[in-house]
Write a protein that holds these residues in place. Structure first.
Motif, PDB file in Angstrom:
ATOM      1  N   PRO A 179       0.808  -1.219   0.144  1.00 13.88           N
ATOM      2  CA  PRO A 179       0.236  -0.222   0.151  1.00 13.88           C
ATOM      3  C   PRO A 179       0.855   1.297  -0.074  1.00 13.88           C
ATOM      4  O   PRO A 179       0.404   2.358  -0.163  1.00 13.88           O
ATOM      5  N   PHE A 180       2.123   1.361   0.376  1.00 16.57           N
ATOM      6  CA  PHE A 180       2.867   2.362   0.344  1.00 16.57           C
ATOM      7  C   PHE A 180       3.562   2.757  -0.874  1.00 16.57           C
ATOM      8  O   PHE A 180       4.247   1.760  -1.362  1.00 16.57           O
ATOM      9  N   LYS A 181       3.866   3.845  -1.083  1.00 20.06           N
ATOM     10  CA  LYS A 181       4.724   4.241  -2.363  1.00 20.06           C
ATOM     11  C   LYS A 181       6.057   3.560  -1.954  1.00 20.06           C
ATOM     12  O   LYS A 181       6.908   4.006  -0.926  1.00 20.06           O
ATOM     13  N   HIS A 182       6.770   3.002  -3.099  1.00 20.05           N
ATOM     14  CA  HIS A 182       7.781   2.323  -3.010  1.00 20.05           C
ATOM     15  C   HIS A 182       8.892   2.021  -4.103  1.00 20.05           C
ATOM     16  O   HIS A 182       8.215   2.116  -5.118  1.00 20.05           O
ATOM     17  N   LYS A 183       9.997   1.856  -3.908  1.00 19.31           N
ATOM     18  CA  LYS A 183      10.878   1.344  -5.048  1.00 19.31           C
ATOM     19  C   LYS A 183      11.562  -0.040  -4.456  1.00 19.31           C
ATOM     20  O   LYS A 183      11.542  -0.122  -3.533  1.00 19.31           O
TER      21      LYS A 183
END
Lengths: 160, 383
Positions: free
Chosen positions: A109-113
């Motif tokens: 759910p969280f923004k990631h690389k």
């Protein structure tokens, strides 16, 4: 006057720190990273191995400690996973990498690389495999291959 | 930084999927974008907004990776993961697929038209670069298959004035090709990058080539002809290329695209850290050892990786000296919306095409697991 109030607030913050009620900013970070890492692990541990009827957790392909999360900036995180394939067969290792990537792309759910690597020393061609599973164009094209896609879909399917 | 970038507009170019590439037509009036939804979209300006003039969705069965306009502006080529390249002919506001070029064994990664308009190049994961000739009757013929690379070829680009072709590959090298006695040969290999080279751009004069890579650097290569003043060794009558500058430490992730503005000579990069950067050559820097400075940096310009950057020379309503830069981002199903607004600044402008949308993939139907999965014979990686 200012110096006194400065000294007072410093003393207060030290007192609070020592009593465990508040923490300096730096100490808060590892806890958030741990929580994020657990979130990631919760998603990847149920992925099935492409060859065997077991999950990656059962086969110890992934473990809690194999997930590392670093903060890139506010609300953006770098997730690094180092997995240990069960057999040195290249194609299965790349397939596991593909499954990990797809699952997290869809469900985290969280923004990631995301960076996925084979844990060091577990494969003879690990550099080649690492390069391939971290190449987003290759991954995108692979997911359009119907055979590969079906295998990946079956592996990442949520258990009943 | 003396100049800054201003966000002009946001367009949801390819809903439900990723936008991989875009290209301005030579006149600067139309924009072609292509994406994971297998379509090519043509955008045109109407007043202050950009509208979709055409959707070309019947051409490909898989992601369209790159598009390229012919020098005359009447044709558009689209390269796809379905191993084909479609040639579309423009007929006022409509486009018609006039030919499909087949032959590559798997995904076509790039297509480029030579400045003469008679030659086309394509490259693929099958490690080859194909050169095609087109005649007046719109007949395409493959005139050469070049197997110099040892891995997936990511990008091809033609020299602005000569018939010189450059290709960038997953094998960490850049190769140059030219025609020699009716056949195409590889005339130079540029080594130096430590990982996949994603893209290339020639400078306006064609003397220099910029390459960007997964190793997070941009390298500038310069051509040295035989008998050059600087004493750079050349083999026989072949020009040699030397790396004269490496821009490192500016990008924190893979650089997917580099573009050299024909008007101003500035260099722009599209990076996997969601940022846009513009570099300018320092005035008075030694041409044999040029130095570049970062003149604009927009962190978090997009909410995802930036896939492509493209300068346009002439856009109506803008002065000729103000190129319009364009960036596109790739997007995966995003659950959390963008939180930080794009900062507003002054002067030079950009137009960007981000994507937000519902998930690109739909989860497959529930499948009953009946035991170990039957895997296809895997002698080497199928992807």
């Amino acid at each position: 006057m200012e110096r006194v109030s400065g000294l007072l607030s410093w003393t207060l913050s030290r007192f609070l720190w020592l009593s465990g009620l508040s923490e300096p900013g730096a100490a808060r970070q590892p806890r958030i990273m741990e929580e994020k890492a657990l979130e990631v692990y919760d998603l990847i541990r149920t992925i099935r191995d492409p060859e065997k009827p077991n999950t990656l957790e059962e086969l110890e392909v992934v473990t809690e400690s194999c997930v590392e999360v670093q903060e890139i900036n506010e609300d953006d995180y770098l997730v690094i996973i180092r997995f240990t394939p069960t057999v040195p067969h290249c194609s299965l290792a790349t397939l596991i990498g593909l499954c990990l990537r797809v699952k997290l792309q869809r469900c985290l759910p969280f923004k990631h690389k995301l960076e996925i690597y084979i844990s060091e020393g577990t494969h003879s061609t690990e550099e080649d495999i690492n390069k391939q599973i971290n190449d987003k164009e290759r991954v995108a094209a692979a997911m359009e291959n119907p055979n590969l896609r079906e295998i990946v879909e079956q592996c990442v399917l949520e258990p009943d | 930084m003396k100049d800054s970038l201003v966000l002009l507009s946001r367009i949801l170019a390819h809903p439900d999927s990723r936008c991989w590439f875009l290209a301005w037509n030579p006149a600067g009036t139309l924009l072609a974008s292509c994406g994971g939804d297998r379509s090519v979209r043509i955008w045109g300006r109407e007043g202050d907004s950009w509208i979709c003039k055409s959707v070309l969705c019947e051409g490909h069965q898989r992601t369209v990776r790159k598009v390229a306009w012919s020098p005359c502006g009447n044709y558009l080529a689209s390269a796809s993961f379905d191993a084909t390249t479609c040639i579309w002919k423009k007929n006022e506001d409509d486009f018609e697929c006039v030919t499909t070029l087949e032959g590559h064994e798997n995904e076509v990664k790039s297509v480029a038209w030579a400045p003469s308009g008679n030659l086309l190049a394509t490259c693929s994961r099958d490690k080859s670069v194909w050169v095609w000739e087109v005649d007046e009757e719109d007949e395409y013929e493959c005139v050469s298959v070049l197997n110099s690379h040892t891995q997936d070829v990511k990008h091809v680009v033609w020299h602005p004035s000569q018939e010189l072709l450059a290709s960038a590959s997953y094998d960490d090298t850049v190769k140059l090709y030219r025609e020699e006695e009716d056949d195409w040969v590889c005339c130079a290999t540029l080594e130096g990058h430590e990982s996949t080279v994603w893209s290339l751009a020639f400078d306006p004069s064609g003397q220099r080539l910029a390459s960007c890579s997964d190793d997070r650097t941009v390298r500038i290569w310069r051509q040295y002809l035989p008998g050059n003043e600087q004493g750079v060794a050349c083999s026989g009558s072949e020009a040699s290329w030397k790396c004269v500058c490496t821009l490192s430490g500016f990008h924190s992730r893979t650089i997917y695209d580099v573009a050299w503005c024909q008007l101003t000579g500035t260099l722009a990069t599209a990076c996997g850290d969601d940022a846009i950067r513009v570099f300018e050559e320092d005035p008075g820097s030694d041409p044999q050892q040029p130095t570049f400075s970062l003149t604009a940096h927009v962190p978090q310009a997009h909410s995802q990786d930036v896939n492509c950057s493209w300068p346009s020379g002439s856009i109506s309503r803008l002065k000729a000296s103000e190129p319009l830069w364009l960036w596109i981002e790739s997007c995966f199903p995003r659950k959390c919306p963008r939180t930080s607004p794009v900062p507003k600044r002054t002067r030079r402008s950009i137009l960007d095409l981000p994507l937000f949308g519902p998930p690109a993939f739909r989860l497959g139907e529930r499948l009953r697991a009946t035991g170990p999965l039957t895997l296809p014979p895997l002698t080497r990686s199928p992807w």
